[in-house]
Structure formats: structure tokens, C-alpha cells
Design a protein around this motif. Sequence first.
Motif, PDB file in Angstrom:
ATOM      1  N   GLU A   1       0.770  -1.213  -0.015  1.00 47.70           N
ATOM      2  CA  GLU A   1       0.020   0.032   0.079  1.00 47.70           C
ATOM      3  C   GLU A   1       0.797   1.243   0.014  1.00 47.70           C
ATOM      4  O   GLU A   1       0.508   2.229  -0.408  1.00 47.70           O
ATOM      5  CB  GLU A   1      -0.648   0.095   1.251  1.00 47.70           C
ATOM      6  N   GLU A   2       2.020   1.168   0.327  1.00 46.28           N
ATOM      7  CA  GLU A   2       2.737   2.284   0.715  1.00 46.28           C
ATOM      8  C   GLU A   2       4.422   1.883   0.570  1.00 46.28           C
ATOM      9  O   GLU A   2       4.734   0.737   1.162  1.00 46.28           O
ATOM     10  CB  GLU A   2       2.583   3.121   1.994  1.00 46.28           C
ATOM     11  N   HIS A   3       5.271   2.684  -0.279  1.00 48.48           N
ATOM     12  CA  HIS A   3       6.769   2.282  -0.128  1.00 48.48           C
ATOM     13  C   HIS A   3       7.413   3.502  -0.294  1.00 48.48           C
ATOM     14  O   HIS A   3       7.032   4.574  -0.934  1.00 48.48           O
ATOM     15  CB  HIS A   3       6.940   1.257  -1.147  1.00 48.48           C
ATOM     16  N   THR A   4       8.729   3.227   0.039  1.00 46.13           N
ATOM     17  CA  THR A   4       9.671   4.499   0.163  1.00 46.13           C
ATOM     18  C   THR A   4      10.962   4.064  -0.699  1.00 46.13           C
ATOM     19  O   THR A   4      11.390   2.869  -0.190  1.00 46.13           O
ATOM     20  CB  THR A   4      10.044   5.076   1.317  1.00 46.13           C
ATOM     21  N   ILE A   5      11.727   4.888  -1.342  1.00 44.70           N
ATOM     22  CA  ILE A   5      13.084   4.696  -1.886  1.00 44.70           C
ATOM     23  C   ILE A   5      14.077   5.605  -1.052  1.00 44.70           C
ATOM     24  O   ILE A   5      13.876   6.702  -0.906  1.00 44.70           O
ATOM     25  CB  ILE A   5      13.187   4.843  -3.573  1.00 44.70           C
ATOM     26  N   TRP A   6      15.226   5.078  -0.555  1.00 43.30           N
ATOM     27  CA  TRP A   6      16.144   5.772   0.337  1.00 43.30           C
ATOM     28  C   TRP A   6      17.391   5.619  -0.309  1.00 43.30           C
ATOM     29  O   TRP A   6      17.750   4.394  -0.869  1.00 43.30           O
ATOM     30  CB  TRP A   6      16.217   5.459   1.722  1.00 43.30           C
ATOM     31  N   ILE A   7      18.277   6.657  -0.195  1.00 45.00           N
ATOM     32  CA  ILE A   7      19.607   6.436  -0.428  1.00 45.00           C
ATOM     33  C   ILE A   7      20.562   6.778   0.684  1.00 45.00           C
ATOM     34  O   ILE A   7      20.131   7.525   1.417  1.00 45.00           O
ATOM     35  CB  ILE A   7      20.171   7.322  -1.643  1.00 45.00           C
ATOM     36  N   LYS A   8      21.845   6.102   0.647  1.00 46.70           N
ATOM     37  CA  LYS A   8      22.541   6.466   1.844  1.00 46.70           C
ATOM     38  C   LYS A   8      23.434   7.906   1.313  1.00 46.70           C
ATOM     39  O   LYS A   8      24.015   7.792   0.496  1.00 46.70           O
ATOM     40  CB  LYS A   8      23.547   5.426   2.177  1.00 46.70           C
ATOM     41  N   ASP A   9      23.308   8.877   2.370  1.00 49.16           N
ATOM     42  CA  ASP A   9      23.848  10.052   2.069  1.00 49.16           C
ATOM     43  C   ASP A   9      24.751  10.342   3.109  1.00 49.16           C
ATOM     44  O   ASP A   9      24.282  10.772   4.224  1.00 49.16           O
ATOM     45  CB  ASP A   9      22.709  11.303   1.979  1.00 49.16           C
ATOM     46  N   LYS A  10      26.134  10.136   2.760  1.00 53.22           N
ATOM     47  CA  LYS A  10      27.157   9.973   3.983  1.00 53.22           C
ATOM     48  C   LYS A  10      26.632   8.892   5.040  1.00 53.22           C
ATOM     49  O   LYS A  10      26.626   7.718   4.586  1.00 53.22           O
ATOM     50  CB  LYS A  10      27.541  11.197   4.404  1.00 53.22           C
ATOM     51  N   THR A  11      26.341   9.448   6.312  1.00 55.78           N
ATOM     52  CA  THR A  11      26.049   8.389   7.016  1.00 55.78           C
ATOM     53  C   THR A  11      24.234   8.294   7.362  1.00 55.78           C
ATOM     54  O   THR A  11      23.766   7.416   8.214  1.00 55.78           O
ATOM     55  CB  THR A  11      26.457   8.550   8.430  1.00 55.78           C
ATOM     56  N   ASP A  12      23.666   9.241   6.601  1.00 54.55           N
ATOM     57  CA  ASP A  12      22.122   9.340   6.982  1.00 54.55           C
ATOM     58  C   ASP A  12      21.525   8.719   5.766  1.00 54.55           C
ATOM     59  O   ASP A  12      21.772   8.796   4.569  1.00 54.55           O
ATOM     60  CB  ASP A  12      21.649  10.595   7.073  1.00 54.55           C
ATOM     61  N   TRP A  13      20.145   8.462   5.889  1.00 60.48           N
ATOM     62  CA  TRP A  13      19.253   7.785   4.886  1.00 60.48           C
ATOM     63  C   TRP A  13      18.467   9.068   4.346  1.00 60.48           C
ATOM     64  O   TRP A  13      17.996   9.877   5.120  1.00 60.48           O
ATOM     65  CB  TRP A  13      18.267   6.825   5.317  1.00 60.48           C
ATOM     66  N   LYS A  14      18.426   9.140   3.015  1.00 62.45           N
ATOM     67  CA  LYS A  14      17.744  10.607   2.339  1.00 62.45           C
ATOM     68  C   LYS A  14      16.778   9.698   1.636  1.00 62.45           C
ATOM     69  O   LYS A  14      16.913   8.779   0.703  1.00 62.45           O
ATOM     70  CB  LYS A  14      18.633  11.196   1.793  1.00 62.45           C
ATOM     71  N   LYS A  15      15.414  10.107   1.796  1.00 61.08           N
ATOM     72  CA  LYS A  15      14.339   9.760   1.046  1.00 61.08           C
ATOM     73  C   LYS A  15      14.293  10.395  -0.545  1.00 61.08           C
ATOM     74  O   LYS A  15      14.489  11.915  -0.516  1.00 61.08           O
ATOM     75  CB  LYS A  15      13.053  10.221   1.705  1.00 61.08           C
ATOM     76  N   VAL A  16      14.259   9.531  -1.459  1.00 64.30           N
ATOM     77  CA  VAL A  16      14.296  10.042  -2.950  1.00 64.30           C
ATOM     78  C   VAL A  16      13.244  10.028  -3.501  1.00 64.30           C
ATOM     79  O   VAL A  16      13.009  10.484  -4.718  1.00 64.30           O
ATOM     80  CB  VAL A  16      15.619   9.347  -3.543  1.00 64.30           C
TER      81      VAL A  16
END
Length: 455
Positions: free
Chosen positions: A388-403
Motif C-alpha cells: 500500500e505504501e513504499h519509499t526509496i532511500w539512498i545513503k547520504d554519507k551516514t544518513d538515509w535520504k528519501k528520494v
Amino acid sequence: MNLFVLISYMTINMFGVTPPAPLYPIPTPQQLVWQQQEMGMFCHFGINTFHNEEWTDGTKSPESFNPTDFNPQQWAEVAKKAGMHYLILTAKHHDGFVLYPTKHTDYCVRLSPWQNGQGDVVKGVSEACKKAGIYFGFYLSPWDRHESRYNDNAAYDIYFKNLLRELLTNYGPIFEVWFDGAGTKGHVYDWDGYYQLIRELQPNALIAICGPDIRWVGNEDGLAPETLWNVQERDGKKVWWPAECDVPIRKGQWFYHTDGEKKLLSLNQLLKIYYHSVGRGAVLLLNVSPDRSGHLPQSDVNRLLEWHSVLEETFETNLAKQAGWSASNIRGNAREFSPEMCSDENDGKYWATDDTFSTGYITLKFTSPIVFDRVVIKEQIALGQRVEEHTIWIKDKTDWKKVSSGTTIGYKRIHYIPEQKTDEIKIEINKALACPTLDFVGIYCSSPRDLKVSK
Ligand code: FUL
């Protein structure tokens, strides 16, 4: 791997791990095959072609139907080259003119000068499709503006079934039967009788639009909504009823018009249609109309092939193949449900979590940073649609960033996003109706000619 994990892994694999129970309703085998085709070509061809009209009123003379160089091989070959896996021909449009020599009306090709009344468009196109290796289907308009029996429901049902019987017996395997709803308001048809006949004569044929197997997406722009569920209510029951997006390649024109070239959709418009139809879990049925000679116009062919080559370029190299995969949970810790199973599509292998979960994630780790702007995700829809819901993240240095993020996935979901650089990507399922399954994850960097999204 510690000893405990090793022992439990071995025990599980000795006894096997049960796959997730299907979440009903699920697709029929025929619906699954149809869904995997992703794209088909619609061909509106008929008496309208010779009158620069979308809907003639059933009074045009059969004499006016006269293609000078009917070339169905070209239609089928172009469809195949453009990545379309089936072709649907208008065997009869609302005007009632029938494109094969039927025994049940004279308003057909038999009374036309074309091939001295010996021609058969349906035969030519069905044989060309077979030769090109694509499926063949037909559109048959229930609404009929020529046929006098149309005013008598019972008599018209007999006539319509006679046409269906000819089409379903004389032209080899039929992939899809397309029943248009236009113009039929107030008329009562024997739908169940039509469906029964199709099931009896062509059990593998899918019945579309006014039919139980495929639904109309609800517009003629080729665009599916962001949230697209395959399970729908039909006749008070919950059923698997996937969506088909039909759209003409020339804006607003299903049939050929002599001055229609200026209506040809641009490359970017077609790309957008692709991402908003196939990329949202629907099937795309793109109409390309043959001209008066009986060829697909060269301008349309060029545009189609250009569009297809851009998509081929974009989806040529799946960067996910270079990744190391891990997941929040692996069903029964079994290899057969591990995230690596998402590296190939439609192979029957998939990632799944234990039943206790309705969320989870897969991570892809790269040995060095990659650049990407497309993410393809697919559910294992043979087990039902769940996410029903999903998210894509990338690792940005040490944090996860939602793309990117979205709602449903279904058969296929494509995210087209601004270019990203990272060495780790996470695909998260935030909400699902039952334990999530993913059949495929693909990561790509688009062709320079493909749609670009700015940050
Ligand atoms: C509509 C029809 O009225 C158009 O002429 C076209 O055939 C399109 C696919 O469906 O309902």
C-alpha cells in the motif's frame, strides 16, 4: 554466520519453508500472461479511415473501403519492433462495417472493391501477427449504427454472437476480445451469452473493458492513477480486474485522418505515457492507425521506434546486478525467499518476509557509488497485490535520504527521479495488506534522450 543461524538454516532447508499464502483474489494464469506483455498495439482501421471521420454513421458505402496496398506484415513487424506483444484490430467499429467477409451482413469487405471483394483484413492481420510472433486480438463494437437488427435486442444478440463465432473460430488463437462501452447506453445486451461463447471457443482469450478479465483505466490519455489496485469490485464481488490504458498516438484520433500528422504525440509525451501506464502497473494499448494505403504512416513508425529505442537504452543495464543484497527479514531464513531473488523478473522467484510482518525493506550495497535515476519494483502478483505504501532511500554519507515514495506497486512500478549518486539504496515497504513479496528490483541510469526530472 553463527552456529545457531547455520543450524536453523539447515533445518529449514531440510524441511522447506512454506511460501506465503495467496492473498485472494489473485490473477488467473491468462491474466498473468497478459500482464507480462506490458504493451500492445491497437489498430483502428475501417470505413472511417476513408472519410476522415472518427465515427461514421453506418451509411457510408462499402465501395469507399479500398486500401491500395494493404500491408498487415508492416503493422505486425512494427508492433514487434516497438516492444508491443499483441495487436488488437477493430473488426467492426460503431459504423457496423465488418472487416472480414461475414455470412451475416452485406455491410462488409465483400461488397467493397478491395481485392475484388475477396479480401479479409482479419485474416491478413491475424496471420501477420502469428508470423511476427505477437498475439492477436480483436475489437468488436457492441454499438452498431448500421445494423437494423440493433433495435431488436434479441435479434441483435443473435447477430452479434454469429459475428463472435466467426471471429473466434476462423482466425486462430485470440488473445483479447475488446468490447467498447461507447454508444451503448440504454441498450440491453446478452453479455453473459457473449462471455460464454468466448470461454467455450477460446478459453484463453481475455475479455476486456465490458468484460470480466481486463478493465478500462477510465481515460483515453494512456495514464493510470498513482494508486492502482488490481482488485476491484465487479457485480458486487471482489475480483482481480487489471487495468489497460488505451491511447491513440495521434491526439484524439483513433482512425487515420489525412491531415492528422500534426497531432502526433511527441517523444516526451509518449515517454510520459509509458511511465504513467506500464510504470504504474497497468498495460499500455497504444493505437497506431493504418492509413488509406493500408500502411502505418512512416511518421508514426519513426516516432514509435525512436520511443522504444530510448526505453531500451534506459533499461539496458540493471545496476542492481552489481549490488550486495540484504533485507530486514527473510522468510524462514530460506535462500529461496532472500532479496537476491529480486535480481531477475518473472522467474517465479521472489523475496518474502515471514507472515508476522507487513512492512520490511531490501538494501542494495555497491562497492563504489553509482549514478541512477530510475527504480523498477515489482510485486509477486501471482500471490496477490499487497503493498500500500513504499519509499526509496539512498545513503547520504551516514544518513538515509528519501528520494521517492509511492503507494501501490502491483505488477510493476517505475520511479523516475532526479539523478542520484550513492553506494547504498533501500527499498522500504511501509504498509502492506499481508507479508510483502517482491519479484524484482532494478536500478538504472536513463538514456540522455529520456525524460529528465530536475531536483
Ligand atoms: C471509444 C470509441 O468511441 C472510439 O472511437 C475508440 O474506438 C476508442 C478505443 O473507444 O469508446
